[in-house]
Scaffold this motif. Structure first.
Motif, PDB file in Angstrom:
ATOM      1  N   UNK A 149      43.457  25.004  34.157  1.00 19.60           N
ATOM      2  CA  UNK A 149      44.814  24.436  34.169  1.00 19.60           C
ATOM      3  C   UNK A 149      45.630  24.924  35.363  1.00 19.60           C
ATOM      4  N   UNK A 150      45.137  25.935  36.062  1.00 24.09           N
ATOM      5  CA  UNK A 150      45.849  26.493  37.210  1.00 24.09           C
ATOM      6  C   UNK A 150      45.276  25.948  38.518  1.00 24.09           C
ATOM      7  N   UNK A 151      43.969  26.029  38.652  1.00 24.47           N
ATOM      8  CA  UNK A 151      43.270  25.449  39.804  1.00 24.47           C
ATOM      9  C   UNK A 151      42.277  24.432  39.249  1.00 24.47           C
ATOM     10  N   UNK A 152      42.543  23.139  39.382  1.00 27.23           N
ATOM     11  CA  UNK A 152      41.654  22.114  38.830  1.00 27.23           C
ATOM     12  C   UNK A 152      40.233  22.277  39.352  1.00 27.23           C
TER      13      UNK A 152
ATOM     14  N   UNK B  85      46.634  35.841  37.481  1.00 29.26           N
ATOM     15  CA  UNK B  85      46.135  34.618  38.118  1.00 29.26           C
ATOM     16  C   UNK B  85      46.983  33.412  37.699  1.00 29.26           C
ATOM     17  N   UNK B  86      47.283  33.303  36.422  1.00 28.34           N
ATOM     18  CA  UNK B  86      48.095  32.183  35.937  1.00 28.34           C
ATOM     19  C   UNK B  86      49.498  32.243  36.540  1.00 28.34           C
ATOM     20  N   UNK B  87      50.038  33.438  36.679  1.00 27.48           N
ATOM     21  CA  UNK B  87      51.390  33.596  37.211  1.00 27.48           C
ATOM     22  C   UNK B  87      51.461  33.307  38.710  1.00 27.48           C
ATOM     23  N   UNK B  88      50.427  33.707  39.453  1.00 28.45           N
ATOM     24  CA  UNK B  88      50.475  33.601  40.915  1.00 28.45           C
ATOM     25  C   UNK B  88      49.719  32.401  41.476  1.00 28.45           C
ATOM     26  N   UNK B  89      48.759  31.874  40.705  1.00 25.20           N
ATOM     27  CA  UNK B  89      47.929  30.789  41.211  1.00 25.20           C
ATOM     28  C   UNK B  89      46.826  31.253  42.145  1.00 25.20           C
TER      29      UNK B  89
END
Length: 391
Positions: A162-165, A139-143
């Motif tokens: 931190x990835x999707x506010x 998830x962090x890598x791809x968003x």
């Protein structure tokens, strides 16, 4: 008549399997009884003073019991948060909310991507803590947000803050509620599940937000509003009822926070009406995670704060304590259990204990609220107001 009714919902604190538990694969489940069997005596003198040990399989209490105590069985077709709470307020759920035991169909997820602009990971039945640990790094890598469901009627979206506010996650959930999970896919709740941390150390935060389906029928809190009787929601109550029927809503971050908000409001703005409080951590942190020791500690912590609340009550206050379903932390899987729930009622004006027996619907609570405020009865449940003994 009681001037104020304070209704505390100990989310998932069941007291033994319901008569129809076999239909749900839950025959033999017993949240409180199995916690005590596995982790030792639960130290909850205040709950026991209100009669909890007389309706649950826990160790007896040596002191006199003052208050009314009984058990309630759910008539709704589910064992989820929404149906349990709705039934309390006079809206039993007779048509099951849709559930998806193999994940959501491709058509639904295509609509999700089209409407939200996000591709996704997951789309499976999973434990929330397990799936973020397994898919969090990707998830962090791809968003891409992590989508999952459970045995309940829920569409859950997890994302690292931190990835999707948060505001984007909430917007995604609102779109899913309004444009994706509709028609045959009209699930009970869309749930935002934000988390933080690093791989191997991901932790869900208290910024969870629920987007409930709209009630199909009028509920007791709306009837109170019709007669200008104040209604106050604490915790996730507002979300559970889609913010229908509540004059004020106070979201909370934890059980302890909720139990601090209650006396704050009692001493200030809440002078008449119904206050309903949901204490979700029993369920979210300990029941679903099958954490027996943590569940036991949570009950004991709640009981400690309950003692302070009891001291603040006045003769014209009525305190009700119940649950919305079970979640036996010793049970198989990670889902809710179909159980009876406690019904404890207390006012300083009571002089001795009263047995309320086994009740046939959570709607008995709503009916009691209506009778107390001298409103027309709905006869969905059966009021127990007349049974409460007054000095």
């Amino acid at each position: 008549m009681y001037n104020r009714i304070i209704l505390l919902v100990m989310d998932s604190v069941g007291v033994g399997h319901a008569a129809d538990a076999i239909k749900f694969g839950d025959e033999g489940s017993n949240t409180l009884g199995h916690i005590e069997s596995a982790a030792g005596p639960i130290r909850c003198p205040n709950l026991k003073s209100l009669g909890l040990a007389r309706i649950a399989d826990i160790s007896e209490f040596d002191e006199p019991v003052v208050g009314a105590y009984g058990r309630m069985t759910e008539m709704s077709t589910g064992k989820d948060t929404t149906s349990g709470h709705w039934e309390m307020m006079g809206h039993p759920v007779t048509v099951p909310f849709p559930t998806f035991y193999d994940g959501f169909p491709k058509q639904l997820m295509d609509t999700f991507t089209k409407e939200t602009g996000y591709e996704f990971l997951g789309n499976e039945v999973a434990s929330g803590t397990e799936i973020i640990e397994r898919l969090g790094e990707e998830h962090i890598r791809t968003g891409k947000p992590i989508v999952y469901t459970s045995a309940d009627s829920v569409f859950q979206i997890a994302a690292h803050e931190d990835v999707i506010p948060l505001e984007d996650l909430y917007r995604m959930c609102q779109i899913t509620r309004d444009k994706v999970c509709i028609g045959d896919y009209y699930v009970g709740r869309i749930i935002a599940r934000p988390f933080v941390g690093t791989s191997g150390h991901f932790v869900r935060t208290s910024n969870r937000h629920d987007y409930s389906r709209m009630p199909e029928k009028k509920m007791v809190q709306q009837a109170l509003q019709d007669f200008n009787i104040p209604t106050v929601a604490v915790g996730k109550i507002g979300d559970i009822y889609a913010h229908v029927g509540w004059d004020e809503s106070y979201p909370t971050k934890s059980n302890a926070h909720g139990m601090n908000v209650v006396p704050y409001l009692l001493g200030r703005s809440f002078i008449r009406g119904l206050m309903m409080v949901n204490l979700v951590e029993f369920d979210s942190l300990y029941g679903h995670r099958r954490n027996v020791d943590g569940y036991k500690r949570a009950i004991e912590d709640f009981d400690y704060q309950l003692g302070g609340l009891l001291d603040l009550l006045k003769d014209d206050d009525l305190l009700l304590i119940t649950a919305d379903h079970g979640n036996d932390p010793t049970w198989k899987g990670t889902d809710h259990t179909r159980e009876m729930v406690p019904l404890l009622a207390y006012s300083p004006s009571m002089s001795h204990s009263v047995a309320l027996g086994d009740r046939h619907s959570f709607a008995d609570i709503g009916e009691t609220v209506l009778q107390n405020f001298r409103l027309p009865l709905w006869h969905i449940g059966k009021s127990f107001l007349d049974v409460l003994n007054l000095k």
